[in-house]
Write an enzyme that holds these catalytic residues in place. Sequence first.
Site, PDB file in Angstrom:
ATOM      1  N   PRO A   1       4.576  -5.040  -0.777  1.00 54.68           N
ATOM      2  CA  PRO A   1       4.489  -3.892  -1.681  1.00 54.68           C
ATOM      3  C   PRO A   1       4.344  -4.328  -3.138  1.00 54.68           C
ATOM      4  CG  PRO A   1       6.777  -4.262  -1.063  1.00 54.68           C
ATOM      5  CD  PRO A   1       5.958  -5.286  -0.326  1.00 54.68           C
ATOM      6  N   GLY A   2       3.550  -3.603  -3.879  1.00 51.63           N
ATOM      7  CA  GLY A   2       3.409  -3.845  -5.311  1.00 51.63           C
ATOM      8  C   GLY A   2       3.850  -2.599  -6.057  1.00 51.63           C
TER       9      GLY A   2
ATOM     10  N   GLY B   1       0.758  -1.247   0.000  1.00 50.36           N
ATOM     11  CA  GLY B   1       0.000   0.000   0.000  1.00 50.36           C
ATOM     12  C   GLY B   1       0.779   1.282   0.000  1.00 50.36           C
TER      13      GLY B   1
ATOM     14  N   ARG C   1      -5.969   3.242 -15.572  1.00 48.81           N
ATOM     15  CA  ARG C   1      -5.964   3.980 -14.307  1.00 48.81           C
ATOM     16  C   ARG C   1      -6.602   5.378 -14.390  1.00 48.81           C
ATOM     17  NH1 ARG C   1      -2.408   5.275 -11.402  1.00 48.81           N
ATOM     18  NH2 ARG C   1      -3.319   4.522  -9.468  1.00 48.81           N
TER      19      ARG C   1
ATOM     20  N   CYS D   1     -13.915   3.886 -28.131  1.00 47.97           N
ATOM     21  CA  CYS D   1     -15.177   4.634 -28.240  1.00 47.97           C
ATOM     22  C   CYS D   1     -15.825   4.879 -26.896  1.00 47.97           C
ATOM     23  CB  CYS D   1     -16.125   3.871 -29.149  1.00 47.97           C
ATOM     24  SG  CYS D   1     -15.358   3.586 -30.730  1.00 47.97           S
ATOM     25  N   GLU D   2     -15.162   5.641 -26.042  1.00 54.92           N
ATOM     26  CA  GLU D   2     -15.720   6.037 -24.750  1.00 54.92           C
ATOM     27  C   GLU D   2     -15.100   7.376 -24.375  1.00 54.92           C
ATOM     28  OE1 GLU D   2     -16.528   3.694 -21.553  1.00 54.92           O
ATOM     29  OE2 GLU D   2     -16.308   1.763 -22.568  1.00 54.92           O
TER      30      GLU D   2
ATOM     31  N   TYR E   1      -9.705   5.492 -11.915  1.00 51.76           N
ATOM     32  CA  TYR E   1      -9.468   6.152 -10.612  1.00 51.76           C
ATOM     33  C   TYR E   1      -9.205   7.640 -10.760  1.00 51.76           C
ATOM     34  CZ  TYR E   1      -7.975   1.261  -9.986  1.00 51.76           C
ATOM     35  OH  TYR E   1      -7.876  -0.104 -10.010  1.00 51.76           O
TER      36      TYR E   1
HETATM   37  N1  LLP Z   1      -1.551  -6.851  -0.518  1.00 50.63           N
HETATM   38  C1  LLP Z   1      -2.871  -6.941  -0.718  1.00 50.63           C
HETATM   39  C2  LLP Z   1      -3.677  -7.872   0.091  1.00 50.63           C
HETATM   40  C3  LLP Z   1      -3.489  -6.120  -1.685  1.00 50.63           C
HETATM   41  O1  LLP Z   1      -4.810  -6.197  -1.867  1.00 50.63           O
HETATM   42  C4  LLP Z   1      -2.697  -5.223  -2.465  1.00 50.63           C
HETATM   43  C5  LLP Z   1      -3.306  -4.377  -3.502  1.00 50.63           C
HETATM   44  C6  LLP Z   1      -1.318  -5.193  -2.227  1.00 50.63           C
HETATM   45  C7  LLP Z   1      -0.778  -6.012  -1.246  1.00 50.63           C
HETATM   46  C8  LLP Z   1      -0.400  -4.299  -2.995  1.00 50.63           C
HETATM   47  O2  LLP Z   1      -0.686  -2.952  -2.811  1.00 50.63           O
HETATM   48  P1  LLP Z   1       0.290  -1.811  -3.392  1.00 50.63           P
HETATM   49  O3  LLP Z   1       1.587  -1.919  -2.620  1.00 50.63           O
HETATM   50  O4  LLP Z   1       0.502  -2.080  -4.820  1.00 50.63           O
HETATM   51  O5  LLP Z   1      -0.422  -0.563  -3.140  1.00 50.63           O
HETATM   52  N2  LLP Z   1      -5.472  -1.095  -9.321  1.00 50.63           N
HETATM   53  C9  LLP Z   1      -5.254  -0.089  -8.319  1.00 50.63           C
HETATM   54  C10 LLP Z   1      -4.576  -0.654  -7.086  1.00 50.63           C
HETATM   55  C11 LLP Z   1      -5.311  -1.847  -6.496  1.00 50.63           C
HETATM   56  C12 LLP Z   1      -4.598  -2.431  -5.286  1.00 50.63           C
HETATM   57  C13 LLP Z   1      -5.220  -3.700  -4.850  1.00 50.63           C
HETATM   58  N3  LLP Z   1      -4.542  -4.356  -3.771  1.00 50.63           N
HETATM   59  C14 LLP Z   1      -4.472   1.062  -8.926  1.00 50.63           C
HETATM   60  O6  LLP Z   1      -4.154   1.024 -10.109  1.00 50.63           O
HETATM   61  O7  LLP Z   1      -4.194   2.050  -8.239  1.00 50.63           O
END
Ligand code: LLP
Length: 438
Positions: A295-296, A257, A333, A363-364, A337
């Site tokens: 982290p993602g 997150g 995105r 087409c949106e 969002y």
């Molecule tokens: N762990 C869990 C259980 C999660 O649900 C998520 C993301 C992460 C880790 C990784 O979170 P991060 O570090 O990437 O913030 N599609 C959206 C983001 C959706 C996130 C969903 N869960 C966007 O493009 O902003």
Amino acid sequence: MTASVTQISPSSPSSPRPFHHPQPESALHCGKVSLETLAKRHGTPLYVYSADQIVERLAIFQEALAGREHLVCYAVKANSALAILKLLASCGAGFDIVSGGELERVLAVAPEAAGRVVFSGAGKTLAEIDRALTAGILQFNVESEAELEVLAARAAKLKTKARFALRVNPDVFAETHPYISTGLREHKFGIDIRRALGIYKSVAGNRWLEPYGVSVHIGSQIRSAEPFGAAIERVSKLVRQLKREGIALQVVDAGGGLGIDYHAGHFDAAAKVREYAEAVENALEGFEGRLLIEPGRFLVAQAGALVARVLYVKRNGKKTFVITDAAMNDLIRPALYQAHHEIAPVRPRAGRPRIVDVVGPVCESGDFFARDRKLAPIEPGDLVAILDAGAYGMAQSSNYNTRPRPAEVLVEGSKARLIRRRETMADLLWPETFTVEG
Ligand code: LLP
């Protein structure tokens, strides 16, 4: 309206992005590789990622957490390219997965990393649970009592013990987009933290379940360290209560997150991670076990850009539209969002900046990358880079409007590797049939 034109200067050590102009008159580069060259070779739209930055970001987390036993479990959903998973596995990362499909990806490139996998998600199927149990993953992050029962039953059937963590919902508010906020009681995620103690106690004697950890994830793109600290404080309290009851957990999984800065300007990634790590560590008070984080975005977002070619520039009334060959199906995105992505011309032209909308051919009206954005002059045929697109870009792409998905390139030093070829029309059509069975 964004007041300033995106300025991409020669990269400095504190630069948050690997995209830069090595010389003022040269094309935008990813590391040592020109985006112009890549676009010529592989066509557009094209995702380009810097392996060097991904590795660097992982190291930042690993260093910030060095004071305690830890595992950085990359959230595969952010970008599940096999080459990126392989790269991260080779640097010792674990993985946070949310589906059987993501597990297969990890096992395909790094079977030895199975023991570094945590399985999150509120709706795991029996088949997914069985596969994860057989693969010997590290931990199931369980989101309901019903799921815990199913997990116990499947573990018994397969005669194996399942290590689990309850994913608790700490009821902490985190400032972010409502679609990606998860830590409040009103959200579908996790188990009310007030009920967790009772649930751990109720399965304490189960021979197929090992109470291994506790997990929490409060949302995504959270810019301040404070809510992470607040969530972990509540989790720590639970861990202490459990210990008093004779249930000693070995792992606290703080989730993912941590947010990035999608706007131009200075952003010190290492300082941000240190601040985050400190907030989490302070809140862990007295816990001596292992810390997991998931982290993602922070690992891959700024490493990636979506390179697109400008097809047309057209005026409708007072508005100027720059129409690119990339669209919302490639990067959703902004549409989903209202997310901001900086847009940088690959070869900036001199002249007065103009206020434009940058849009795709779908087409949106929601098919836009930027609205009322001040950009340097752009002509048809020019290349633009949509920045910070490494996370939740390709991973959330689709074939909407029967558009083949982009190719992907991974840049390592001066080498660029095609890691996914562009989809062909044959790829898109082959699962379908139009004949009537007789
Ligand atoms: N762990 C869990 C259980 C999660 O649900 C998520 C993301 C992460 C880790 C990784 O979170 P991060 O570090 O990437 O913030 N599609 C959206 C983001 C959706 C996130 C969903 N869960 C966007 O493009 O902003």
